[in-house]
Design an enzyme around this catalytic site. Structure first.
Site, PDB file in Angstrom:
ATOM      1  N   LYS A 125      62.393 110.339  79.231  1.00 53.67           N
ATOM      2  CA  LYS A 125      61.476 109.861  80.277  1.00 53.67           C
ATOM      3  C   LYS A 125      61.453 108.332  80.321  1.00 53.67           C
ATOM      4  CE  LYS A 125      56.913 109.578  79.229  1.00 53.67           C
ATOM      5  NZ  LYS A 125      56.328 108.241  79.385  1.00 53.67           N
ATOM      6  N   ASN A 126      61.320 107.720  79.146  1.00 49.47           N
ATOM      7  CA  ASN A 126      61.138 106.268  79.126  1.00 49.47           C
ATOM      8  C   ASN A 126      62.428 105.490  79.364  1.00 49.47           C
ATOM      9  OD1 ASN A 126      58.456 106.629  78.825  1.00 49.47           O
ATOM     10  ND2 ASN A 126      58.390 106.173  76.625  1.00 49.47           N
ATOM     11  N   ARG A 185      51.304 103.953  84.520  1.00 52.25           N
ATOM     12  CA  ARG A 185      51.405 102.504  84.291  1.00 52.25           C
ATOM     13  C   ARG A 185      52.821 101.984  84.501  1.00 52.25           C
ATOM     14  NH1 ARG A 185      47.983  99.745  81.528  1.00 52.25           N
ATOM     15  NH2 ARG A 185      49.762  98.519  80.848  1.00 52.25           N
ATOM     16  N   CYS A 191      44.223 101.951  79.493  1.00 45.60           N
ATOM     17  CA  CYS A 191      44.380 103.417  79.521  1.00 45.60           C
ATOM     18  C   CYS A 191      43.849 103.969  78.217  1.00 45.60           C
ATOM     19  CB  CYS A 191      45.833 103.807  79.752  1.00 45.60           C
ATOM     20  SG  CYS A 191      46.859 103.556  78.324  1.00 45.60           S
ATOM     21  N   ARG A 200      46.414  97.282  77.138  1.00 51.27           N
ATOM     22  CA  ARG A 200      47.751  97.216  77.716  1.00 51.27           C
ATOM     23  C   ARG A 200      47.890  96.172  78.847  1.00 51.27           C
ATOM     24  NH1 ARG A 200      50.228 103.129  78.138  1.00 51.27           N
ATOM     25  NH2 ARG A 200      52.142 101.938  77.931  1.00 51.27           N
ATOM     26  N   PRO A 201      47.715  94.900  78.504  1.00 46.37           N
ATOM     27  CA  PRO A 201      47.899  93.859  79.515  1.00 46.37           C
ATOM     28  C   PRO A 201      49.354  93.764  79.958  1.00 46.37           C
ATOM     29  CG  PRO A 201      47.665  92.880  77.338  1.00 46.37           C
ATOM     30  CD  PRO A 201      47.430  94.357  77.173  1.00 46.37           C
ATOM     31  N   VAL A 202      49.595  93.063  81.083  1.00 51.51           N
ATOM     32  CA  VAL A 202      50.973  92.877  81.563  1.00 51.51           C
ATOM     33  C   VAL A 202      51.285  91.388  81.698  1.00 51.51           C
ATOM     34  CG1 VAL A 202      51.262  95.122  82.685  1.00 51.51           C
ATOM     35  CG2 VAL A 202      50.186  93.255  83.950  1.00 51.51           C
ATOM     36  N   ASP A 208      54.915 106.342  69.645  1.00 51.44           N
ATOM     37  CA  ASP A 208      54.886 107.584  70.430  1.00 51.44           C
ATOM     38  C   ASP A 208      55.067 108.827  69.558  1.00 51.44           C
ATOM     39  OD1 ASP A 208      54.541 105.986  72.611  1.00 51.44           O
ATOM     40  OD2 ASP A 208      56.581 106.205  73.380  1.00 51.44           O
ATOM     41  N   ILE A 248      50.805  99.160  67.172  1.00 52.05           N
ATOM     42  CA  ILE A 248      51.214  98.817  68.539  1.00 52.05           C
ATOM     43  C   ILE A 248      50.033  98.846  69.504  1.00 52.05           C
ATOM     44  CG2 ILE A 248      52.831  99.342  70.431  1.00 52.05           C
ATOM     45  CD1 ILE A 248      54.252  98.523  67.847  1.00 52.05           C
ATOM     46  N   ARG A 253      53.344 115.234  81.819  1.00 55.89           N
ATOM     47  CA  ARG A 253      53.890 113.900  82.114  1.00 55.89           C
ATOM     48  C   ARG A 253      55.184 113.644  81.341  1.00 55.89           C
ATOM     49  NH1 ARG A 253      50.022 109.179  81.161  1.00 55.89           N
ATOM     50  NH2 ARG A 253      51.885 108.206  81.994  1.00 55.89           N
TER      51      ARG A 253
END
Ligand code: EPZ
Length: 450
Positions: free
Chosen positions: A37-38, A107, A131, A136-138, A322, A344, A414
């Site tokens: 997926k990622n 996201r 979330c 989780r900033p960008v 994960d 993380i 998901r």
């Protein structure tokens, strides 16, 4: 050539589905591992950079990828899926916007920011916000794109970005910390920028290598794949390509944990052991047998209780965050005291309270969880809180005495295709109950057992 976006496959309608599991059956059999997926998410966003078709193979059917299909088609891509192949064709960009309604669902929608700026010099992308697992900033995405010449303001919850002159310019950018999608956004943007971009302190997650491979196939010159310094020579246009998405190492790690907790014996297909170095080493040290087989297969077996572990999450090649929840479920029935440190994300212990409802003994202090192995877990009703937390509950349910009911299954959809099918084909007693279907604990128990 390609069908219109109205033919998109939307397979995830039942948001109230539950998973029922009767624990205690050792898994035995073969489990095929899907494409990642990622890796698929940034590869699909890459489809925005070219006016030629990009065909991806080994793309799993997952809610997050359907969301990305929807977003790309709103932007202007024509997308067709046939089996595991997804063709993305973006002759022109029709909309610069990634609306809140889509970004709030996923996201990773932020991955269209770099491609939109690179292809048409303009983007209007909703801020993802926090979330279940953290804030989780960008900011790295934004600062990095500013370094390439973008002007970016945050207005009304949106990232409003423009490129004066219309074309990004290659530059040097050093990530303050490792960020996977931050690196992917910058790599995507740099591919159509004028001149060379040098990215430092870049994440070396294998999914980034997969993206770089596909970019090379589309004609972009790349140096430093798999290292923390990546150089990209921007090009005028990208060709089309055919690319097979790499295997999902997190899905594989999840089934490894499931096999071990049930004292099972399974083979995983389409996965390479080198994608899970720290996870596999740790589990071997704790007593599990995990061996590579020929032709991208892995053999996993366990007899008796897994030993305790002291382990912390970190960027690749360290233990993936994960896989932290799945490992915690496993260690909750280990033969001793384990410590898991989450480095993380600041809030990635939401599964602890649910595992505790099943009898796990876990105490959390800051980013450190202390897990005391118990003799056995016992089944009950639990609630999934995020994607990986939800599979930790399934793993716990496979080992628990009695029946476990996991609700809020949309989290699992998901990231895991046909999880109940893959597990039941290995002997697990597991069933998805659709919304409205009768599922009293005892009734279902009989129904499943029968
Ligand atoms: C990716 O998220 C994955 N998502 C996540 O997988 C994974 O957990 C995560 O990387 C870490 O491996 C995808 O690939 C689509 P980050 P990402 O940017 O890129 C901080 C799953 O379960 N940070 O590497 O969003 C951030 O807060 C998901 O499949 C900043 O401070 O994660 C975090 O503490 C969940 N500023 C750390 O860096 C930024 O601009 C790493 O985050 C960006 C990140």
């Amino acid at each position: 050539m390609l069908a219109s976006s109205c033919q998109l496959f939307i397979p995830f309608k039942n948001h109230m589905d539950k998973m029922l599991i009767v624990g205690g059956v050792p898994l035995r059999g073969t489990i095929p591992i899907n494409g990642a997926k990622n890796a698929a998410l940034p590869l699909m966003a890459l489809g925005l950079l070219s006016d030629q078709p990009l065909v991806l193979d080994n793309v799993p059917t997952l809610a997050d990828l359907t969301t990305m299909e929807l977003l790309l088609s709103e932007i202007g891509s024509v997308i067709k899926r046939v089996g595991k192949k997804v063709a993305i064709y973006t002759p022109s960009i029709k909309s610069f916007e990634a609306p809140y309604d889509i970004v709030r669902k996923m996201r990773a929608s932020i991955l269209v920011l770099g491609p939109l700026l690179a292809r048409c010099g303009r983007a209007h992308v909703s801020l993802p916000g926090g979330c279940a697992i953290g804030a989780r900033p960008v900011n790295f995405h934004i600062d990095g794109l500013r370094a390439l010449g973008a002007t970016i303001e945050i207005e009304n919850g949106y990232i409003c970005a423009n490129v004066p002159g219309g074309k990004l310019t290659g530059a040097e950018y050093t990530f303050p910390n490792i960020s996977v999608t931050g690196a992917e956004n910058m790599i995507l943007a740099a591919s159509l920028a004028r001149g060379e971009t040098c990215l430092k302190n870049v994440a070396i997650e294998p999914e980034i290598g997969d993206l770089l491979d596909c970019l090379q196939a589309m004609g972009v010159q790349v140096e430093g794949k798999g290292t923390p310094t990546v150089r990209i020579q921007g090009t005028e246009s990208l060709s089309g390509a055919f690319h097979k998405v790499m295997p999902d190492r997190i899905e594989a790690g999840t089934y490894i944990a499931a096999a071990i907790i049930t004292c099972g014996e399974v083979e995983l297909e389409n996965i390479n052991i080198s994608l899970l170095p720290t996870f596999v080493d740790a589990l071997r040290n704790a007593g599990a047998t995990i061996e590579p087989l020929e032709n991208d297969k892995i053999y996993v077996s366990m007899s008796g209780k897994i030993g305790p572990l002291s382990i912390e999450t970190s960027p690749f090649p360290g233990l993936a965050t994960d896989l932290q929840a799945q490992l915690m479920a496993l260690l909750s029935v280990s033969s001793g005291e384990s410590v898991i440190v989450e480095n993380i994300f600041e809030n990635r212990f939401m599964h602890v309270c649910e595992l505790a409802r099943m009898g796990a003994q876990i105490s959390v202090s800051g980013n450190r969880a202390h897990v005391t192995g118990v003799e056995h877990l016992s089944g009950t009703s639990v609630m999934a809180t995020d994607l990986r937390a939800s599979t930790s509950l399934v793993i716990a349910g496979l080992a628990a005495r009695g029946e476990t009911i996991v609700s809020r299954l949309y989290h699992i959809d998901r990231g895991y295709e046909s999880i109940e099918k893959k597990l039941s084909e290995c002997g697990a007693i597991i069933k998805r109950v659709r919304e409205g279907e009768a599922h009293t604990a005892s009734g279902t128990n009989k129904k499943i057992a029968g």
